[in-house]
Write a protein that holds these residues in place. Structure first.
Motif, PDB file in Angstrom:
ATOM      1  N   LEU A  23      13.353 102.696 -43.291  1.00  0.00           N
ATOM      2  CA  LEU A  23      13.060 101.431 -42.608  1.00  0.00           C
ATOM      3  C   LEU A  23      12.035 101.620 -41.487  1.00  0.00           C
ATOM      4  CD1 LEU A  23      16.648  99.871 -42.379  1.00  0.00           C
ATOM      5  CD2 LEU A  23      14.745  99.042 -43.777  1.00  0.00           C
ATOM      6  N   LEU A  24      12.193 102.696 -40.702  1.00  0.00           N
ATOM      7  CA  LEU A  24      11.247 102.928 -39.607  1.00  0.00           C
ATOM      8  C   LEU A  24       9.845 103.214 -40.155  1.00  0.00           C
ATOM      9  CD1 LEU A  24      10.505 103.233 -36.653  1.00  0.00           C
ATOM     10  CD2 LEU A  24      11.375 105.586 -36.718  1.00  0.00           C
ATOM     11  N   ALA A  25       9.759 103.967 -41.243  1.00  0.00           N
ATOM     12  CA  ALA A  25       8.452 104.243 -41.856  1.00  0.00           C
ATOM     13  C   ALA A  25       7.792 102.936 -42.323  1.00  0.00           C
ATOM     14  CB  ALA A  25       8.608 105.210 -43.032  1.00  0.00           C
ATOM     15  N   ILE A  26       8.588 102.044 -42.899  1.00  0.00           N
ATOM     16  CA  ILE A  26       8.060 100.746 -43.354  1.00  0.00           C
ATOM     17  C   ILE A  26       7.515  99.943 -42.173  1.00  0.00           C
ATOM     18  CG2 ILE A  26       8.746  98.486 -44.273  1.00  0.00           C
ATOM     19  CD1 ILE A  26      10.693 100.025 -46.146  1.00  0.00           C
ATOM     20  N   VAL A  27       8.283  99.899 -41.074  1.00  0.00           N
ATOM     21  CA  VAL A  27       7.852  99.138 -39.888  1.00  0.00           C
ATOM     22  C   VAL A  27       6.577  99.742 -39.292  1.00  0.00           C
ATOM     23  CG1 VAL A  27       8.478  98.478 -37.529  1.00  0.00           C
ATOM     24  CG2 VAL A  27      10.168  98.277 -39.357  1.00  0.00           C
ATOM     25  N   LEU A  28       6.511 101.061 -39.205  1.00  0.00           N
ATOM     26  CA  LEU A  28       5.314 101.724 -38.672  1.00  0.00           C
ATOM     27  C   LEU A  28       4.081 101.433 -39.544  1.00  0.00           C
ATOM     28  CD1 LEU A  28       6.832 105.177 -37.599  1.00  0.00           C
ATOM     29  CD2 LEU A  28       5.799 103.487 -36.068  1.00  0.00           C
ATOM     30  N   GLN A  29       4.285 101.498 -40.862  1.00  0.00           N
ATOM     31  CA  GLN A  29       3.174 101.188 -41.771  1.00  0.00           C
ATOM     32  C   GLN A  29       2.684  99.756 -41.552  1.00  0.00           C
ATOM     33  OE1 GLN A  29       4.861 102.044 -45.599  1.00  0.00           O
ATOM     34  NE2 GLN A  29       4.804 104.267 -45.309  1.00  0.00           N
ATOM     35  N   GLY A  30       3.628  98.840 -41.278  1.00  0.00           N
ATOM     36  CA  GLY A  30       3.262  97.452 -41.022  1.00  0.00           C
ATOM     37  C   GLY A  30       2.458  97.296 -39.740  1.00  0.00           C
ATOM     38  N   MET A  31       2.555  98.273 -38.840  1.00  0.00           N
ATOM     39  CA  MET A  31       1.779  98.264 -37.593  1.00  0.00           C
ATOM     40  C   MET A  31       0.438  98.984 -37.767  1.00  0.00           C
ATOM     41  SD  MET A  31       4.639  99.158 -34.717  1.00  0.00           S
ATOM     42  CE  MET A  31       5.776  97.945 -34.076  1.00  0.00           C
TER      43      MET A  31
END
Length: 418
Positions: free
Chosen positions: A80-88
């Motif tokens: 989940l954190l990797a997904i959020v970071l990619q979205g940034m």
């Protein structure tokens, strides 16, 4: 440019909103030009839920399958954190313990890290500017290729070990408090946050009841001389200057880096204690082994030990403490060995607390413990048992006096003004 490992505990990643907050902390450090690896715990309460499911499925479950289940909490958070970071717009990739790999012993549910190969993560720092988002608490037994877990609080240990493996400049442990205090501020409102604390002092604080850091993580930091920075994940990410020499928090480091230290660094306490007194045992060689041998065989850790002086040279009393969780097993173990030990009576108490006074400065100052004994006597607090070491002494008292004792000693050693 620095290389950082950032670790976030369960409360810091409890939901998607908090994971976004974590991502902003990570982005701040990436934007400052740092190479970053992030270690995450499972979402708050998730590990307890997974453990309960294992127990419900079968009270006598296979430890290897238990690890397969409980390790999944960290897997979810890292993804989940990797997904959020990619979205940034940040290059990020999640890693499980076995993918790195983090090689451990085969002691499922309480494995110890034996080796970490950080080369792939380091190469991705350089080639792709990629943030590694690593599932804490888990590894792999290389002999069986089975997932292992490191025991409760194991994500702290993962983070410090990974920091050493990737040759990081510092390991930041983000938690729900803003550092290490002289004692629990809920007990003593005047408790002060320490800017710096030596590894040895932190090791004693952690092992004597302070719950800020897991003991093994501090041990690893000391062995590898890896600075550990305890800070709050609830500080606003945008309010922190990533180039500051030291933002709000506590740096755990070698003693040489601390210019001025107090005689006493902090006071820890634990109410999870039980006292067992074995009365009128024969005063002869081997009797202590007959008591502590069976306890060791039952994997029961004994802490404070006091043996009374034998007045007649024939019998003596031996008192010791065990963790409250092991009280019933310890009592049953001693009762089962009564024939071999040969005691007259067994006295027990569970309404006891251990107060520990810790400080590297005790090495060069005499009479530190004597001051405490006098101050506690002045408050009519009876001491049941005492143990001492080079930088620590502990007293066992009645639980009812815990807060009074901690406040008294905190003031006695000038920690109110630390």
């Amino acid at each position: 440019m620095s290389r950082l490992v950032m670790k976030f505990g369960g409360t810091s990643v409890a939901n998607i909103e908090r994971i976004r907050n974590v991502a902003r902390h990570v982005k701040r450090e990436v934007d400052a030009g740092h190479e970053v690896a992030v270690v995450v715990s499972a979402m708050s309460g998730k590990t307890n839920e997974l453990v309960a499911w294992c127990t419900e499925a079968s009270p006598m479950h296979d430890a290897r399958e238990y690890d397969a289940v409980v390790a999944s909490g960290e897997q979810v958070t890292s993804g989940l954190l990797a997904i959020v970071l990619q979205g940034m717009g940040i290059q990020a990739r999640s890693w499980q313990g076995w993918q790195i790999p983090i090689k451990t012993s085969d002691a499922h549910a309480s494995a110890r890290i034996e080796d970490i190969d950080g080369s792939e993560i380091i190469s991705r720092f350089k080639d792709r500017k990629e943030v590694a988002v690593i599932a804490g608490f888990q590894g792999i037994d290389p002999k069986t290729n089975r997932i292992t877990t490191l025991g409760r609080g194991g994500s702290d240990t993962s983070a410090v070990a990974i920091a050493a493996a990737v040759k990081a400049d510092r390991c930041d442990i983000y938690t729900d408090v803003d550092g290490v205090y002289t004692t629990d501020p809920r007990i003593v409102p005047k408790a002060k946050r320490l800017d710096k604390i030596a590894f040895e002092d932190m090791l004693e604080l952690a092992s004597q009841g302070a719950k800020v850091l897991q003991v093994r993580s501090v041990e690893l930091g000391m062995v590898h001389n890896m600075p550990i920075f305890v800070r709050s994940s609830f500080d606003k990410p945008e309010d922190i200057d990533p180039h500051a020499n030291q933002p709000p928090g506590t740096l755990i480091c070698s003693e040489e880096e601390i210019m001025e230290s107090h005689v006493v660094t902090g006071i820890a306490f634990s109410k999870d204690e039980a006292q067992i007194s074995v009365r009128q045992i024969e005063d002869k060689p081997g009797v202590a082994a007959s008591i502590f041998g069976p306890l060791a065989d039952a994997n029961i850790n004994v802490d404070m030990i006091v043996q009374n002086v034998s007045e007649d040279g024939k019998t003596t009393d031996l008192t010791f403490t065990v963790p409250a969780a092991d009280y019933t097993r310890a009592k049953d173990t001693i009762t089962a060995a009564k024939g071999k030990i040969g005691y007259a009576r067994l006295d027990t108490a569970t309404d006891v607390a251990k107060i520990s006074v810790i400080g590297s400065g005790m090495r060069s100052h005499a009479g530190v413990a004597a001051q405490a004994f006098s101050a506690l006597a002045g408050r009519n607090i009876n001491i049941r048992a005492i143990t001492t070491s080079e930088i620590k002494f502990s007293v066992l008292i009645d639980t009812a006096y815990t807060e009074l004792a901690v406040r008294t000693l905190h003031t006695l050693y000038g920690l109110d003004q630390a």
